[in-house]
Design an enzyme around this catalytic site. Structure first.
Site, PDB file in Angstrom:
ATOM      1  CD  GLU A 122      52.328 -51.229  74.210  1.00 30.66           C
ATOM      2  OE1 GLU A 122      52.052 -50.483  75.021  1.00 30.66           O
ATOM      3  OE2 GLU A 122      51.899 -52.324  73.690  1.00 30.66           O
ATOM      4  CD  GLU A 162      47.159 -53.203  75.923  1.00 25.27           C
ATOM      5  OE1 GLU A 162      47.379 -52.224  76.836  1.00 25.27           O
ATOM      6  OE2 GLU A 162      48.365 -53.678  75.216  1.00 25.27           O
TER       7      GLU A 162
HETATM    8 MN    MN Z   1      50.030 -53.162  74.502  1.00 30.26          MN
END
Ligand code: MN
Length: 289
Positions: free
Chosen positions: A243, A149
């Site tokens: 998110e 990520e």
């Molecule tokens: Mn994230």
């Protein structure tokens, strides 16, 4: 209908993962119409893995696990004991993901989640590469994929841009390591929301959709129209996970690591329903269908 599996992060609903809480999280994920749940493993000591797996299977939901490391268990450290604790945390987390029925483990797998007081050194980077080569081999044996990520400079000093992540993935050199882009982080580090998607292309394996302040989608300034056009340009068919974080739903550890000091919403289920409709709308608009 979207071609991408749509997911939601468990912290939209709850900050811990005890069995009762997992029942709520799974029910709410399903009720909001998502295909998969993303579970951060920051609370894994309280997680009953077999119980959670059976609830996920009954609900027909997929599972993706994510995590960052900690400053005392950090594979980008130059201290072998700290690197070794980080490596153990990664392998244990991969096993938990596998035992939950998941095939994808992602996040800041390369460092602690927090502000570093210096740039990454070459010895620290070599430790990241060596550890993630081993982890990728472990994942391959289990038929699993790792995501890197891309996080902003205040949360890691290892991978801040898509180009950084591609270089790291090249150095790891395993075809089960994919790039994970997150619009919240891209807004801080990248030129725009389009160039990184085109740069990563078919190595994109996971996407987080979050607003610039991590609140309601559409309430900030991110150019989601352009982002979804870019995903359509590269034919991205992988998971897209919403998110969002608010001080209304708190994890004692992860919320502090992410600097969640503000109340951006109170009602997680309402937020999740809104986000699913927003994302579906943009995917369909981006495809022109
Ligand atoms: Mn994230």
């Amino acid at each position: 209908m979207p071609i991408n599996p749509l997911g939601v992060h468990a912290l939209v609903f709850a900050g811990d993962t005890t069995p009762d809480r997992m029942t709520e999280i799974i029910d709410q994920t399903r009720a909001a119409g998502y295909d998969l749940l993303e579970l951060s493993l920051h609370d894994s000591p309280n997680l009953d893995v077999a119980d959670a797996r059976s609830k996920l299977e009954s609900a027909g939901l997929g599972i993706v696990c994510s995590r960052g490391l900690a400053f005392d268990a950090d594979v980008s450290s130059e201290d072998p004991a700290v690197v070794s604790r980080g490596a153990r945390l990664l392998h244990d987390s991969l096993q938990i993901t596998h035992d939950l029925g998941g095939h994808h483990f992602t996040g800041a797998l390369f460092s602690a989640l927090g502000k570093y007081g210096r740039p990454l050194g070459s010895a620290g980077r070599a430790n990241v590469v060596a550890t993630l080569k081993d982890l990728a081999a472990d994942a391959a044996d289990k038929g699993m994929t790792l995501g890197l990520e891309v996080c902003n400079r205040y949360e890691t000093n290892v991978v801040n841009t898509a180009a950084d992540a591609l270089r790291l993935a090249d150095d790891i050199g395993a075809d089960n390591v994919v790039i994970h882009l997150d619009t919240y982080h891209m807004n801080i580090e990248e030129d725009d929301l389009v160039r990184p998607v085109h740069l990563v292309g078919d190595r994109l394996g996971y996407v987080h959709i979050g607003e610039n302040h991590r609140g309601y989608l559409g309430s900030g300034h991110l150019d989601f129209t352009a982002f979804f056009h870019a995903l359509a340009d590269i034919g991205y068919a992988g998971p897209i996970t919403f998110e969002s974080f608010s001080s209304a739903v708190v994890s004692p550890t992860l919320s502090n690591d992410l600097a969640i000091w503000r109340n951006l919403w109170d009602d997680g289920p309402a937020l999740a329903r809104h986000a699913r409709a927003f994302i579906t709308n943009r995917i369909e608009a981006g495809r022109g269908a």
